[in-house]
Structure formats: C-alpha cells, structure tokens
Design a protein around this motif. Structure first.
Motif, mmCIF file in Angstrom:
data_model
loop_
_atom_site.group_PDB
_atom_site.id
_atom_site.type_symbol
_atom_site.label_atom_id
_atom_site.label_comp_id
_atom_site.label_asym_id
_atom_site.label_seq_id
_atom_site.Cartn_x
_atom_site.Cartn_y
_atom_site.Cartn_z
ATOM 1 N N MET A 1 70.945 102.699 43.493
ATOM 2 C CA MET A 1 70.539 101.785 44.126
ATOM 3 C C MET A 1 72.160 101.756 44.897
ATOM 4 S SD MET A 1 72.021 97.682 41.892
ATOM 5 C CE MET A 1 70.322 97.454 41.292
ATOM 6 N N SER A 2 72.377 101.372 45.891
ATOM 7 C CA SER A 2 73.780 101.257 46.598
ATOM 8 C C SER A 2 74.464 100.350 46.395
ATOM 9 C CB SER A 2 73.186 101.480 48.106
ATOM 10 O OG SER A 2 73.153 100.302 48.394
ATOM 11 N N ALA A 3 76.017 101.138 47.192
ATOM 12 C CA ALA A 3 76.839 100.330 46.971
ATOM 13 C C ALA A 3 77.972 100.448 47.686
ATOM 14 C CB ALA A 3 77.835 101.529 45.314
ATOM 15 N N ARG B 1 75.004 110.157 51.961
ATOM 16 C CA ARG B 1 74.109 110.678 51.358
ATOM 17 C C ARG B 1 73.277 110.431 50.239
ATOM 18 N NH1 ARG B 1 75.561 117.007 50.718
ATOM 19 N NH2 ARG B 1 76.026 116.942 53.516
ATOM 20 N N GLU B 2 74.298 109.339 49.423
ATOM 21 C CA GLU B 2 73.716 109.210 48.255
ATOM 22 C C GLU B 2 73.001 107.257 48.388
ATOM 23 O OE1 GLU B 2 75.115 109.805 44.809
ATOM 24 O OE2 GLU B 2 75.255 111.479 44.788
ATOM 25 N N GLY B 3 73.423 107.037 49.471
ATOM 26 C CA GLY B 3 72.909 106.076 49.897
ATOM 27 C C GLY B 3 73.763 104.633 49.903
ATOM 28 N N HIS B 4 75.085 104.966 50.248
ATOM 29 C CA HIS B 4 76.254 103.910 49.859
ATOM 30 C C HIS B 4 76.340 103.278 51.497
ATOM 31 C CE1 HIS B 4 75.879 104.540 45.452
ATOM 32 N NE2 HIS B 4 76.918 105.482 45.735
ATOM 33 N N GLU B 5 76.547 102.041 51.095
ATOM 34 C CA GLU B 5 77.549 102.327 52.213
ATOM 35 C C GLU B 5 79.018 102.638 52.444
ATOM 36 O OE1 GLU B 5 78.710 97.771 54.974
ATOM 37 O OE2 GLU B 5 77.574 97.907 52.850
ATOM 38 N N VAL B 6 79.840 103.275 53.530
ATOM 39 C CA VAL B 6 81.071 103.432 53.428
ATOM 40 C C VAL B 6 82.395 103.054 54.649
ATOM 41 C CG1 VAL B 6 82.406 105.582 52.950
ATOM 42 C CG2 VAL B 6 79.997 105.230 51.990
ATOM 43 N N VAL B 7 83.384 102.417 54.142
ATOM 44 C CA VAL B 7 84.401 102.524 54.995
ATOM 45 C C VAL B 7 85.612 103.603 54.815
ATOM 46 C CG1 VAL B 7 85.766 101.036 55.883
ATOM 47 C CG2 VAL B 7 82.873 100.239 55.614
ATOM 48 N N ARG C 1 80.802 111.812 39.136
ATOM 49 C CA ARG C 1 82.471 110.192 38.835
ATOM 50 C C ARG C 1 81.684 109.185 39.438
ATOM 51 N NH1 ARG C 1 87.552 112.962 36.829
ATOM 52 N NH2 ARG C 1 86.992 114.812 36.432
ATOM 53 N N VAL C 2 81.276 108.928 40.820
ATOM 54 C CA VAL C 2 81.230 107.179 41.339
ATOM 55 C C VAL C 2 80.271 107.334 40.702
ATOM 56 C CG1 VAL C 2 80.340 106.748 43.313
ATOM 57 C CG2 VAL C 2 81.999 108.121 43.903
ATOM 58 N N ARG C 3 79.411 108.270 40.497
ATOM 59 C CA ARG C 3 78.067 107.399 40.050
ATOM 60 C C ARG C 3 78.054 106.409 38.311
ATOM 61 N NH1 ARG C 3 75.383 112.061 42.417
ATOM 62 N NH2 ARG C 3 75.935 113.171 40.559
ATOM 63 N N THR C 4 79.409 107.578 38.286
ATOM 64 C CA THR C 4 79.411 106.900 36.158
ATOM 65 C C THR C 4 80.344 105.692 36.313
ATOM 66 O OG1 THR C 4 79.823 109.680 34.927
ATOM 67 C CG2 THR C 4 81.234 107.400 34.567
ATOM 68 N N LEU C 5 81.331 105.852 37.531
ATOM 69 C CA LEU C 5 82.042 103.983 37.709
ATOM 70 C C LEU C 5 80.853 103.572 38.042
ATOM 71 C CD1 LEU C 5 85.189 105.615 39.042
ATOM 72 C CD2 LEU C 5 84.803 105.492 37.048
ATOM 73 N N LEU C 6 80.610 103.685 39.581
ATOM 74 C CA LEU C 6 79.157 102.407 39.502
ATOM 75 C C LEU C 6 78.150 102.126 38.336
ATOM 76 C CD1 LEU C 6 79.175 103.737 43.163
ATOM 77 C CD2 LEU C 6 80.056 101.785 42.474
ATOM 78 N N ARG C 7 78.128 102.856 37.866
ATOM 79 C CA ARG C 7 76.800 102.492 36.289
ATOM 80 C C ARG C 7 77.628 101.356 35.648
ATOM 81 N NH1 ARG C 7 75.126 107.294 35.933
ATOM 82 N NH2 ARG C 7 76.286 107.813 34.425
#
Length: 239
Positions: free
Chosen positions: A1-3, A24-30, A112-118
């Motif tokens: 799931m994107s974030a 690349r992992e599908g996230h929207e980034v600013v 780390r990003v995946r862990t925090l988002l999960r």
C-alpha cells in the motif's frame, strides 16, 4: 500500500536519492530542504511518515521534531551525520520513532520506512473485533483507540511510548527485558541500543507517575528490565 512521505533533507542530492527509492516502492513523495519548510508542509497536509534530517538550515531537525511531537503522533524517522549515542538518545527523547546515522544503506532506509508505516497502519486500522482496554491499576491502555489514561485523565504518548506500554500492560507484574521491549519497538540493529528503552521509560514516567523520580507504576527490576505494577505491593517492594 502506498503512502505519502515527506522528506526533509537539506542535501538536495541526498533528498533526490531518497525520493527515487521511495517512489520505486510506490509512495508519493514531497521533498523540502529546510526545517521551516518541513513544518509548513506538515501543517498543510499531514504525511504518513516524515523522514527528517537533523542538520538543516532555518530550523534544525531536532526542533522540528520537538514542535511536531507536541502537535501530533506523526511517525518520524530521523537521519543524522552525528553518530554518538547521546545524539541518538536526544532524538528519541524528543519523540522520534527511529533513527539512522549517515552513511546508511538506502535498502536499510526502505526497510525502516516499511516498518514504521506498517506499525502506523496497524494502530490506525480498525480491528475485526473490538480489543478490550488493558489495565494495570489506574493505568488504562486502549489498543483500538490508541489511547492511554491514568485515573481517567488522557495521556499523550508517542508511537514508541505507546508500544512500550502496550507490551507491558499485557501482563502486569511480569518483567520484560530491554531486549524484549526493543524487539517490540524496532527489532535489533546496529544503531538502536538498550538505552533506547530507558529513554522511553523516562519519558513515560514523566507522564504517568505522580512523582517520576519515585515510580509506583512503571518499575525497574535492576539487572533485568521493566514491569508495570499490578498491585501496591510491587510499588513498596521497588522502594
């Protein structure tokens, strides 16, 4: 799931590298490049995660974290060229959820990003069946609502602090080692140490104890770890 991820990094090339990996992992980034812009961006649109560099112009990352933590429980992953344990603990003391020192592997950063988002989604997602609030004396932890109260008074906790309480309150009176608590928080890695747990405990005592220097709820078992008191006898035995 994107974030939606906000990257606050004054090194433009580094920010662009992080952006590419996240996208690349599908996230929207600013991406923004100073602390004031980070604060303004969060207030315009709250991200699902903030990747925050410590050393930035105008307002540094530590001050950004301090301000935002007073306003929300937004997950924060801090990045820094400072590598001393004191710097790490200061970041966590201000409410950061995780901390990486430079140079770092982009693959590890994504992990780390995946862990925090999960973790954030687990907290936010409605349970299929209600989970009852957990109690230890006057302390109440509600996993479904992500709420903590003491004597009926709400207590604001960071995601890391909540994770510590949620683990301890499952079995009041049981001693959990620092390693067990760390596994609940971040898992094992080369940056986080057992003192990370001590910082979370110190902050929690400021919030849930009548007298933080003489805790009667969140108790230290010297040489082992921490537990929540399940009766007044625990408090007396702790001295």
């Amino acid at each position: 799931m994107s974030a939606y991820v906000l990257v606050a990094e004054d090194d433009v090339k580094q920010a662009e590298l992080i952006r590419r990996y996240l996208e690349r992992e599908g996230h929207e980034v600013v991406a923004v490049h100073d602390g004031r812009a980070a604060l303004e961006s969060v207030r315009r649109r709250a991200p699902d995660l903030l990747v925050l560099d410590v050393m930035m112009p105008r307002v540094d990352g530590l001050d950004v974290c301090r301000v935002l933590r007073a306003e929300s429980d937004l997950p924060v992953l801090m990045l820094t060229a400072r590598s001393t344990e004191d710097d790490l603990l200061l970041g966590l003391d201000l409410g950061a959820d995780d901390y990486m020192t430079k140079p770092y592997s982009p693959r590890e950063l994504m992990a780390r990003v995946r862990t925090l988002l999960r973790r954030a989604r687990t907290v936010a997602a409605p349970a299929t069946s209600p989970v009852p609030a957990l109690r230890a004396g006057a302390l109440v932890v509600d996993p479904d609502r992500h709420e903590v109260s003491v004597d009926g008074v709400p207590v604001e906790c960071t995601p890391g602090e909540f994770a510590v309480l949620e683990l301890l309150v499952t079995q009041p009176g049981r001693v959990f080692t620092r390693e067990q608590i760390l596994a609940r928080l971040h898992g094992f890695d080369r940056y986080i140490t057992s003192r990370t747990v001590d910082v979370h405990v110190m902050n929690l005592r400021r919030k849930i104890e009548p007298t933080p220097r003489r805790p009667v709820r969140l108790l230290t078992v010297y040489g082992v770890g921490y537990k929540l008191a399940d009766d007044r006898r625990d408090a007396r035995d702790a001295g």
